[in-house]
Design an enzyme around this catalytic site. Structure first.
Site, mmCIF file in Angstrom:
data_model
loop_
_atom_site.group_PDB
_atom_site.id
_atom_site.type_symbol
_atom_site.label_atom_id
_atom_site.label_comp_id
_atom_site.label_asym_id
_atom_site.label_seq_id
_atom_site.Cartn_x
_atom_site.Cartn_y
_atom_site.Cartn_z
ATOM 1 N N ASP A 166 11.133 5.994 -2.298
ATOM 2 C CA ASP A 166 10.349 6.874 -1.688
ATOM 3 C C ASP A 166 9.781 6.450 -0.339
ATOM 4 O O ASP A 166 10.096 7.407 0.512
ATOM 5 C CB ASP A 166 9.055 6.588 -2.653
ATOM 6 N N HIS A 194 4.837 5.159 -8.234
ATOM 7 C CA HIS A 194 6.079 6.077 -8.082
ATOM 8 C C HIS A 194 6.046 7.082 -9.184
ATOM 9 O O HIS A 194 6.570 7.244 -10.064
ATOM 10 C CB HIS A 194 6.919 5.064 -8.370
#
Length: 335
Positions: A166, A194
């Protein structure tokens, strides 16, 4: 003649679960080439797969042999969990059950809990005394929490879940928007889970040492589209490719381990989901995405970052999701 170079160092045992899967396939060759632990460190690859995938794993091992990697000292191919973690110095928990159509998040957590609980116990029973663990298989924060909770003998600070993909996704989005090389984007933290609730923090990030909001004047994009694009990037990859992220996830594994085992550049930080000790008001023991820096042996959550009201609300939302996930898997965690 005395031995020199890689041959003079003791091999490090690296366990990769789900080794014949897409991420595993993209990862193993990079580990064996020295990209994970350095160009002078011999490796023993311990590769775990489910029994139906063992034939495919044999083919992967044949390819690894055919690369003639000087650092690849040995390979262990197994469908037995305890054998896979025997003497492991690094455990990369990649394999997990993907979410299928109609499957609720609670169902996914329950199925994967049945994998990660026993893996945590096997790591505690068989891994090396210095083992460090990175959980990649999703939902990685809570899978890590399950495995960690089933291995209380291992210090909680040795457990990590991967938010680096990410971070990398967020950095390239900022670089493209600012029309700069991605190498000048730094200090990018991913807060929380996440998942689609994660908070990519542009407020505290830097572009060539300057605040992102000073470099990129389209603040509306930074507050909305940028965050949404990072949160949903994985789904977009699946839509375009027909499969989930593999090579980029493997690359993020390499980056994550490097950020733990090497010193963080001065003034910078990287994103890892680590055990919360109450930093920034996050409930203790959650596996939470924070900005983290390391001296190569000890890591810490970067203190003192400021959040505006929008950031605080986004962090609250992702925290709530992790608390809900924790409640959903309470039967899988020893009391």
């Amino acid at each position: 003649m005395s031995s020199i170079g890689a041959g003079s160092r003791k091999p490090v045992h690296v366990t990769v679960t789900g080794a014949a899967g897409q991420i595993g396939y993209a990862l193993l060759f990079r580990i064996a080439s020295g990209q994970l632990l350095g160009p002078d460190q011999p490796i023993v690859l311990r590769m775990l797969e489910i029994e139906p995938a063992m034939k495919a794993l044999e083919g992967v091992a044949m390819e690894l042999d055919d690369c003639a990697f000087p650092l690849l000292h040995d390979m262990v191919l197994t469908s037995k969990t305890e054998e896979a973690f025997d003497g492991a110095n690094w455990a990369l928990l990649v394999g997990s059950v993907p979410r299928k159509a109609g499957m609720e998040r609670g169902d996914l957590l329950s199925v994967n809990g049945g994998i990660f609980g026993p893996q945590g116990k096997a790591i505690a029973a068989r891994a090396a005394g210095d083992v460090r663990i990175l959980v990649v298989g999703n939902p990685c924060n809570t899978n890590c929490y399950i495995a960690r909770s089933n291995a209380p003998e291992i210090p909680a600070e040795r457990w990590f879940a991967m938010t680096r993909l990410d971070e990398n996704r967020a950095k390239i989005q900022l670089a493209k928007k600012a029309k700069v090389p991605v190498s000048v984007v730094s200090n990018l933290a991913i807060w929380g889970n996440h998942s689609a609730t994660q908070y990519p923090d542009a407020r505290n990030a830097r572009i060539a040492g300057m605040g992102v909001f000073d470099v990129i004047t389209d603040h509306g994009w930074l507050k909305k589209e940028f965050i949404k694009d990072v949160q949903t990037r994985g789904a977009k990859v699946i839509e375009a490719r027909g499969l989930s992220s593999a090579a980029s996830a493997a690359n993020a594994v390499i980056d994550s381990v490097k950020s733990i085992r090497t010193a963080t550049p001065w003034g910078d930080w990287h994103s890892l989901a680590v055990v919360s000790r109450g930093e920034y008001g996050v409930p203790e023991w959650l596996q939470f995405g924070f900005p983290v820096r390391s001296d190569g042996s000890i890591w810490e959550v970067v203190p003192g970052l400021q959040h505006d009201d929008d950031a605080k609300e986004r962090i609250r939302i992702t925290t709530e999701e992790l608390l809900q996930e924790r409640d959903l898997v309470k039967e899988l965690v020893p009391s």
